[in-house]
Write an enzyme that holds these catalytic residues in place. Structure first.
Site, short mmCIF file in Angstrom:
data_model
loop_
_atom_site.label_atom_id
_atom_site.label_comp_id
_atom_site.label_asym_id
_atom_site.label_seq_id
_atom_site.Cartn_x
_atom_site.Cartn_y
_atom_site.Cartn_z
N SER A 153 0.63 -1.42 -0.01
CA SER A 153 0.02 -0.06 -0.07
C SER A 153 1.10 1.37 -0.14
O SER A 153 1.74 1.38 -0.75
CB SER A 153 -0.97 -0.24 1.10
OG SER A 153 -1.96 0.81 0.93
N ASP A 176 -8.18 -3.19 -7.39
CA ASP A 176 -7.26 -2.98 -5.96
C ASP A 176 -8.67 -2.12 -5.33
O ASP A 176 -9.38 -1.22 -5.77
CB ASP A 176 -6.57 -1.96 -5.87
CG ASP A 176 -5.87 -1.70 -4.78
OD1 ASP A 176 -4.97 -2.87 -4.17
OD2 ASP A 176 -6.03 -0.87 -4.23
N HIS A 178 -6.83 -6.11 -1.75
CA HIS A 178 -5.85 -5.17 -1.37
C HIS A 178 -4.86 -5.61 -0.69
O HIS A 178 -5.14 -6.49 0.54
CB HIS A 178 -6.18 -3.79 -0.75
CG HIS A 178 -5.47 -2.85 -0.45
ND1 HIS A 178 -4.75 -2.24 -1.67
CD2 HIS A 178 -4.83 -2.30 0.78
CE1 HIS A 178 -3.91 -1.31 -1.06
NE2 HIS A 178 -3.87 -1.32 0.25
#
Length: 504
Positions: free
Chosen positions: A244, A351, A400
């Site tokens: 991330s 995502d 994710h």
């Protein structure tokens, strides 16, 4: 007399034992002070395993990947696993978390290993007085080290279990907690920060919650310095990885880490592994002044953040854009061509964080026709952005973060798992380094060709947030209010159903 002598001997022996017990307790207390105490509130973290918190109190965070191994009882010490990563505070106490507490890293050393994996934690950012105050109130561990446990246990590529992590389990693992809120780009209080403004006016620093420092870039530099006595100069391979915002941090810092190690005389091949940090710009029109994260596009957040953090981007990328446009270097598809360090990109084609930037929450709210169309288009746009990336793993799934999932080996693209693709990439880089031809039949550019979310049969299951029940894509869309028949999704012979059913 003989009996009396034995009794006296036993009494003396008991006295020595009790004294040793008292000495042990006393020395245990004095040993709790950490070298990191100089850094501030982080010093309050005790050194024993088990004294931090109960294992049931682990909070899920964006991009989170670690499980707290602390125990709530005295027996925790004896049950501690030897592969835990241990907390070290930075020796340079001037480089800190947002609130001035000591920054640091977790380390699991493997004696004799010349492979190093440095991992950057994720967690988005804050970019204004309001967003930073809210972040500190709601997720203080992403801005302060005061509550960090003394040990962490890694999962996925950070695991020491050979079955869970076949190719990196025996590497030296370094987990760098994210406590700078600046996408790992900050170099101190920026000119727009309240702290810098007060300092410029020669006023006494207040204790206002907006007086934060942003030192993400410096933290990475200092971690590398502190690893020199641990043997990183003798490394054969150093991989900077992240998820991330940590993945974006890899993009922004990989060249600096490579340069820093080269300056130290290390001959390691430096590589980058970017997981779920390859974002695209927002398509929505937003108000220029966005007080909350949800109302702010990623571009506007980065623009404001760069001023607040005194943020920096790689030199080669900065030269591509005029002054004030440096924010574009936070987006991988614009930065990638300027990088010289080998990079592997991992990204779900649908995502969830990219969708949240557009206020789309799959499974959590109603879905409009326009939003469904955006979801479909997103996969195509991400594929196009990855065309020129040499090493990539991009499943057509809604999720994710991938590399720190404990079941990360189960996801495949075209029959190849991510650990296998990373191994192929590793072999290819080694062959190139030794002027040899890379082996054929070992792929590491893997992008799903099917066009729909969840069309890959190995995708993580979709779960209804209200009921906790697993759903198919069509069931999820129906639960979110889409008229499947009107959209042509209900017909068992339609493209959507066929692709999902056959796995692409």
């Amino acid at each position: 007399m003989k009996l009396l002598g034995q009794m006296v001997f036993l009494l003396l022996l008991g006295g020595v034992f009790c004294q040793n017990q008292r000495n042990g307790k006393s020395s245990g207390k004095s040993s709790r002070k950490s070298p990191g105490n100089q850094g501030g509130a982080a010093a309050q973290a005790p050194t024993e395993v088990g004294s931090q918190r109960n294992t049931g109190n682990v909070a899920k965070t964006r991009g989170g990947s670690l499980v707290d191994t602390g125990r709530g009882d005295a027996a925790g010490t004896s049950r501690r696993q030897t592969d835990d990563m241990k907390l070290h505070f930075l020796r340079n106490t001037k480089v800190t978390c947002n609130d001035g507490t000591a920054a640091g890293f977790y380390l699991k050393e493997v004696k004799g290993s010349r492979r190093w994996l440095l991992f950057l934690e994720g967690g988005w950012c804050c970019y204004s007085q309001d967003t930073c105050a809210s972040r500190f109130q709601n997720i203080p561990r992403l801005m302060s080290s005061s509550g960090w446990p003394q040990t962490k246990k890694g999962t996925g590529i950070l695991s020491s279990n050979v079955e869970e992590n076949p190719h990196w389990h025996n590497a030296n693992i370094v987990f760098i907690p994210y406590c700078s809120s600046d996408v790992w780009s900050g170099t101190g209080p920026g000119p727009a920060s309240p702290l810098r403004q007060r300092q410029a006016k020669d006023k006494e620093r207040s204790t206002n919650a907006t007086d934060y420092v942003f030192m993400g870039s410096f933290i990475i530099r200092e971690v590398v310095k502190d690893l020199i006595p641990k043997g990183i100069k003798q490394a054969k391979v150093v991989m900077l990885a992240g998820t991330s915002a940590g993945g974006t941090g890899v993009l922004l810092n990989i060249e600096k880490v490579a340069y820093q190690l080269a300056q130290l005389g290390a001959e390691a091949q430096v590589r980058g592994l970017v997981d779920s940090g390859w974002f695209l710009e927002s398509k929505q029109e937003r108000p220029p002044n966005c007080p909350e994260t949800i109302s702010c596009s990623p571009e506007d957040a980065i623009k404001m953040g760069l001023r607040l953090w005194n943020g920096v981007v790689p030199d080669r990328c900065r030269q591509l854009y005029k002054r004030g446009e440096e924010w574009q270097c936070f987006f991988g598809h614009k930065l990638y061509s300027s990088l010289t360090t080998p990079l592997f990109v991992v990204h779900w084609l649908f995502d969830e964080e990219q969708l949240r930037m557009e206020n789309i929450y799959v499974g959590g709210q109603t879905l409009s026709d326009a939003q469904w169309q955006f979801i479909q288009n997103l996969g195509t746009e991400l594929k196009n952005s990855l065309t020129d990336v040499t090493a990539v793993f991009a499943p057509s799934c809604l999720s994710h973060v991938l590399i720190t999932k404990s079941n990360w080996m189960s996801f495949q693209v075209k029959g190849t798992s991510l650990p296998r693709a990373l191994q192929c990439w590793d072999r290819s880089l080694e062959a190139t380094r030794n002027n040899k031809t890379p082996a054929k039949g070992c792929p590491f550019h893997l992008v799903d060709t099917c066009q729909w979310p969840q069309c890959n049969p190995t995708c993580p299951a979709l779960v209804d947030q209200a009921t906790g029940q697993e759903l198919t894509l069509l069931q999820m869309l129906a639960a979110m209010g889409l008229d499947l028949q009107r959209l042509g999704l209900e017909d068992p012979h339609s493209e959507a159903v066929t692709v999902v059913s056959n796995g692409g």
